[in-house]
Design a protein around this motif. Structure first.
Motif, PDB file in Angstrom:
ATOM      1  N   THR A   1       0.825  -1.203   0.000  1.00 14.21           N
ATOM      2  CA  THR A   1       0.000   0.000   0.000  1.00 14.21           C
ATOM      3  C   THR A   1       0.863   1.258   0.000  1.00 14.21           C
ATOM      4  OG1 THR A   1      -1.794  -1.132   1.152  1.00 14.21           O
ATOM      5  CG2 THR A   1      -1.808   1.265   1.218  1.00 14.21           C
ATOM      6  N   ILE A   2       1.933   1.259   0.794  1.00 15.96           N
ATOM      7  CA  ILE A   2       2.831   2.410   0.832  1.00 15.96           C
ATOM      8  C   ILE A   2       3.399   2.679  -0.557  1.00 15.96           C
ATOM      9  CG2 ILE A   2       5.010   3.299   1.753  1.00 15.96           C
ATOM     10  CD1 ILE A   2       4.448   1.656   4.300  1.00 15.96           C
ATOM     11  N   ILE A   3       3.870   1.638  -1.209  1.00 15.06           N
ATOM     12  CA  ILE A   3       4.437   1.792  -2.552  1.00 15.06           C
ATOM     13  C   ILE A   3       3.366   2.241  -3.541  1.00 15.06           C
ATOM     14  CG2 ILE A   3       5.490   0.531  -4.479  1.00 15.06           C
ATOM     15  CD1 ILE A   3       6.965  -1.151  -2.361  1.00 15.06           C
ATOM     16  N   ALA A   4       2.162   1.676  -3.414  1.00 15.73           N
ATOM     17  CA  ALA A   4       1.070   2.036  -4.325  1.00 15.73           C
ATOM     18  C   ALA A   4       0.663   3.493  -4.170  1.00 15.73           C
ATOM     19  CB  ALA A   4      -0.133   1.136  -4.074  1.00 15.73           C
ATOM     20  N   ARG A   5       0.859   4.071  -2.986  1.00 11.63           N
ATOM     21  CA  ARG A   5       0.485   5.475  -2.741  1.00 11.63           C
ATOM     22  C   ARG A   5       1.540   6.451  -3.253  1.00 11.63           C
ATOM     23  NH1 ARG A   5      -3.616   3.139  -1.706  1.00 11.63           N
ATOM     24  NH2 ARG A   5      -4.899   3.270   0.176  1.00 11.63           N
ATOM     25  N   SER A   6       2.671   5.935  -3.728  1.00 12.47           N
ATOM     26  CA  SER A   6       3.759   6.821  -4.133  1.00 12.47           C
ATOM     27  C   SER A   6       3.710   7.137  -5.624  1.00 12.47           C
ATOM     28  CB  SER A   6       5.115   6.192  -3.766  1.00 12.47           C
ATOM     29  OG  SER A   6       5.346   5.006  -4.500  1.00 12.47           O
ATOM     30  N   GLU A   7       4.425   8.178  -5.991  1.00 11.69           N
ATOM     31  CA  GLU A   7       4.549   8.581  -7.387  1.00 11.69           C
ATOM     32  C   GLU A   7       5.684   7.841  -8.085  1.00 11.69           C
ATOM     33  OE1 GLU A   7       2.418  10.818  -8.840  1.00 11.69           O
ATOM     34  OE2 GLU A   7       1.380  10.665  -6.908  1.00 11.69           O
ATOM     35  N   LEU A   8       6.629   7.329  -7.289  1.00  6.89           N
ATOM     36  CA  LEU A   8       7.835   6.734  -7.837  1.00  6.89           C
ATOM     37  C   LEU A   8       8.492   5.897  -6.755  1.00  6.89           C
ATOM     38  CD1 LEU A   8      10.255   6.687  -9.970  1.00  6.89           C
ATOM     39  CD2 LEU A   8      11.107   8.704  -8.770  1.00  6.89           C
ATOM     40  N   LEU A   9       9.079   4.776  -7.149  1.00  4.90           N
ATOM     41  CA  LEU A   9       9.866   3.949  -6.228  1.00  4.90           C
ATOM     42  C   LEU A   9      11.312   3.909  -6.694  1.00  4.90           C
ATOM     43  CD1 LEU A   9      10.145   1.634  -3.978  1.00  4.90           C
ATOM     44  CD2 LEU A   9       9.899   0.074  -5.920  1.00  4.90           C
ATOM     45  N   ILE A  10      12.231   4.039  -5.742  1.00  9.68           N
ATOM     46  CA  ILE A  10      13.644   3.747  -5.958  1.00  9.68           C
ATOM     47  C   ILE A  10      13.914   2.464  -5.185  1.00  9.68           C
ATOM     48  CG2 ILE A  10      16.016   4.533  -5.654  1.00  9.68           C
ATOM     49  CD1 ILE A  10      14.853   7.416  -5.517  1.00  9.68           C
ATOM     50  N   GLY A  11      14.235   1.363  -5.889  1.00 12.12           N
ATOM     51  CA  GLY A  11      14.252   0.094  -5.193  1.00 12.12           C
ATOM     52  C   GLY A  11      15.437  -0.803  -5.485  1.00 12.12           C
ATOM     53  N   MET A  12      15.887  -1.506  -4.431  1.00 16.64           N
ATOM     54  CA  MET A  12      16.870  -2.577  -4.566  1.00 16.64           C
ATOM     55  C   MET A  12      16.202  -3.938  -4.451  1.00 16.64           C
ATOM     56  SD  MET A  12      20.140  -1.199  -2.362  1.00 16.64           S
ATOM     57  CE  MET A  12      21.054  -2.725  -2.585  1.00 16.64           C
ATOM     58  N   ARG A  13      15.256  -4.062  -3.545  1.00 16.05           N
ATOM     59  CA  ARG A  13      14.570  -5.339  -3.341  1.00 16.05           C
ATOM     60  C   ARG A  13      13.698  -5.655  -4.552  1.00 16.05           C
ATOM     61  NH1 ARG A  13      16.344  -8.784   0.644  1.00 16.05           N
ATOM     62  NH2 ARG A  13      16.742  -7.662   2.599  1.00 16.05           N
ATOM     63  N   LEU A  14      13.858  -6.877  -5.094  1.00 15.33           N
ATOM     64  CA  LEU A  14      13.079  -7.260  -6.269  1.00 15.33           C
ATOM     65  C   LEU A  14      11.590  -7.143  -6.009  1.00 15.33           C
ATOM     66  CD1 LEU A  14      12.846  -8.411  -9.126  1.00 15.33           C
ATOM     67  CD2 LEU A  14      13.008 -10.711  -8.125  1.00 15.33           C
ATOM     68  N   HIS A  15      11.142  -7.578  -4.848  1.00 18.41           N
ATOM     69  CA  HIS A  15       9.696  -7.560  -4.616  1.00 18.41           C
ATOM     70  C   HIS A  15       9.158  -6.144  -4.412  1.00 18.41           C
ATOM     71  CE1 HIS A  15      10.200 -11.947  -3.954  1.00 18.41           C
ATOM     72  NE2 HIS A  15       9.084 -11.938  -4.639  1.00 18.41           N
ATOM     73  N   SER A  16      10.020  -5.207  -4.050  1.00 15.44           N
ATOM     74  CA  SER A  16       9.558  -3.813  -4.032  1.00 15.44           C
ATOM     75  C   SER A  16       9.297  -3.342  -5.459  1.00 15.44           C
ATOM     76  CB  SER A  16      10.581  -2.908  -3.336  1.00 15.44           C
ATOM     77  OG  SER A  16      11.737  -2.695  -4.144  1.00 15.44           O
ATOM     78  N   LEU A  17      10.160  -3.759  -6.403  1.00 18.05           N
ATOM     79  CA  LEU A  17       9.948  -3.409  -7.804  1.00 18.05           C
ATOM     80  C   LEU A  17       8.679  -4.067  -8.340  1.00 18.05           C
ATOM     81  CD1 LEU A  17      13.601  -3.808  -9.194  1.00 18.05           C
ATOM     82  CD2 LEU A  17      12.566  -1.828  -8.056  1.00 18.05           C
ATOM     83  N   ILE A  18       8.446  -5.312  -7.928  1.00 21.39           N
ATOM     84  CA  ILE A  18       7.247  -6.015  -8.372  1.00 21.39           C
ATOM     85  C   ILE A  18       5.996  -5.353  -7.797  1.00 21.39           C
ATOM     86  CG2 ILE A  18       5.986  -8.196  -8.222  1.00 21.39           C
ATOM     87  CD1 ILE A  18       8.686  -9.632  -8.346  1.00 21.39           C
ATOM     88  N   PHE A  19       6.043  -4.959  -6.530  1.00 20.23           N
ATOM     89  CA  PHE A  19       4.901  -4.245  -5.933  1.00 20.23           C
ATOM     90  C   PHE A  19       4.628  -2.949  -6.685  1.00 20.23           C
ATOM     91  CE2 PHE A  19       5.253  -6.095  -1.349  1.00 20.23           C
ATOM     92  CZ  PHE A  19       4.763  -7.299  -1.818  1.00 20.23           C
TER      93      PHE A  19
END
Length: 303
Positions: free
Chosen positions: A199-217
């Motif tokens: 939900t946190i990631i979905a509420r954002s305009e952009l993600l900067i990510g290292m974790r693969l599943h954060s990128l998938i989310f």
């Protein structure tokens, strides 16, 4: 009382002989590949059908690791999650062709609900940029540049929120970067549920990510992302969706130029290619559903 399995399914975690801090116990010097190939060989010893479920493979630096994978995949069906894994298997002499099917997590839409909205509960203003980091073999040369880049966007009105995907180690790295920042940042608790993190990631305009599943989310929520690579699986996933890499933390020659990173992120926030990005997500999600269907057909055939 003992239990005997009827089938075996290998999926998810990448097979690699790259040494890492979060390795399987007993396999820290050889990476994860020995553990996972041993499990497959054990299953085949007991004549169990084995299905490779959208598996990531590589890097495999040693001849022994390549031999272990080549030997384990005899009489095994399934798929790999990216073209790099498929090509590596071919290069090391695996004769069976394993089709490329995206990570199955892509098909598992995680429903986001207000009750899980940690951002709102903390009174964090919009718009939001989320950041998902992890510790990796002590790499820290990128952190000052990342902090400066995040400060730039904070002064532009973006709230910076670190998402701890994998427990306290992720929170520790987030704290290190936030302490290097001059502007305010928020760090989500590591104990939040996966739904809350999604939900946190979905509420954002952009993600900067290292974790693969954060990128998938991010992809599941159609949120653009820029990846920080530490493993070929990150490069492969970003490439599949035409999303940029800010750099590779294993590369000691990486400059981590703040202006370059800022320009990349501003381009993503402008969403010039957003429709194409969403179309690619749709195609990959549809393809990911084939993994479960193929696995079910395989196991039903071997009942």
């Amino acid at each position: 009382m003992g239990y005997r399995a009827d089938q075996a399914c290998a999926e998810g975690s990448g097979w690699s002989d790259q040494r890492r801090r979060e390795s399987v116990p007993g396999c820290d010097r050889a990476g994860t590949v020995l553990y996972y190939t041993f499990v497959i060989k054990l299953a085949r010893f007991y004549n169990l059908p084995v299905y490779l479920y959208s598996q990531g493979v590589g890097p495999l630096h040693t001849s022994f690791a390549r031999f272990a994978v080549r030997s384990a995949l005899k009489h095994v069906e399934g798929s790999v999650r990216d073209a790099e894994s498929r090509d590596l298997l071919r290069d090391i002499g695996v004769r069976k062709d394993f089709p490329v099917i995206p990570d199955p997590v892509l098909e598992q839409y995680i429903r986001t609900e207000d009750e899980d909205d940690w951002i709102s509960s903390q009174g964090i203003p919009s718009p939001v940029i989320t950041v998902s980091l992890r510790d990796w073999n002590g790499s820290d040369h990128y952190k000052k540049s990342l902090a400066a880049t995040l400060d730039h966007f904070s002064t532009k009105g973006y709230a910076i929120v670190f998402v701890s995907m994998h427990g306290s180690p992720d929170s520790q790295v987030a704290e290190e970067v936030s302490h290097l920042m001059e502007e305010k940042a928020w760090i989500s608790p590591s104990f939040l549920s996966l739904r809350a993190k999604a939900t946190i990631i979905a509420r954002s305009e952009l993600l900067i990510g290292m974790r693969l599943h954060s990128l998938i989310f991010a992809a599941n929520a159609e949120v653009p992302f820029a990846a920080l690579s530490y493993d070929p699986k990150i490069d492969a996933f970003a490439r599949e969706l035409d999303q940029p890499l800010l750099g590779n933390i294993n590369d000691k020659k990486e400059t981590w130029d703040v202006d370059k990173m800022t320009s990349t992120l501003e381009y993503l926030l402008g969403r010039a290619d957003y429709d194409e990005y969403c179309d690619k997500i749709g195609m990959m999600t549809k393809a990911a559903t084939r993994t479960a269907e193929s696995a079910l057909r395989y196991f039903r055939h071997h009942i």
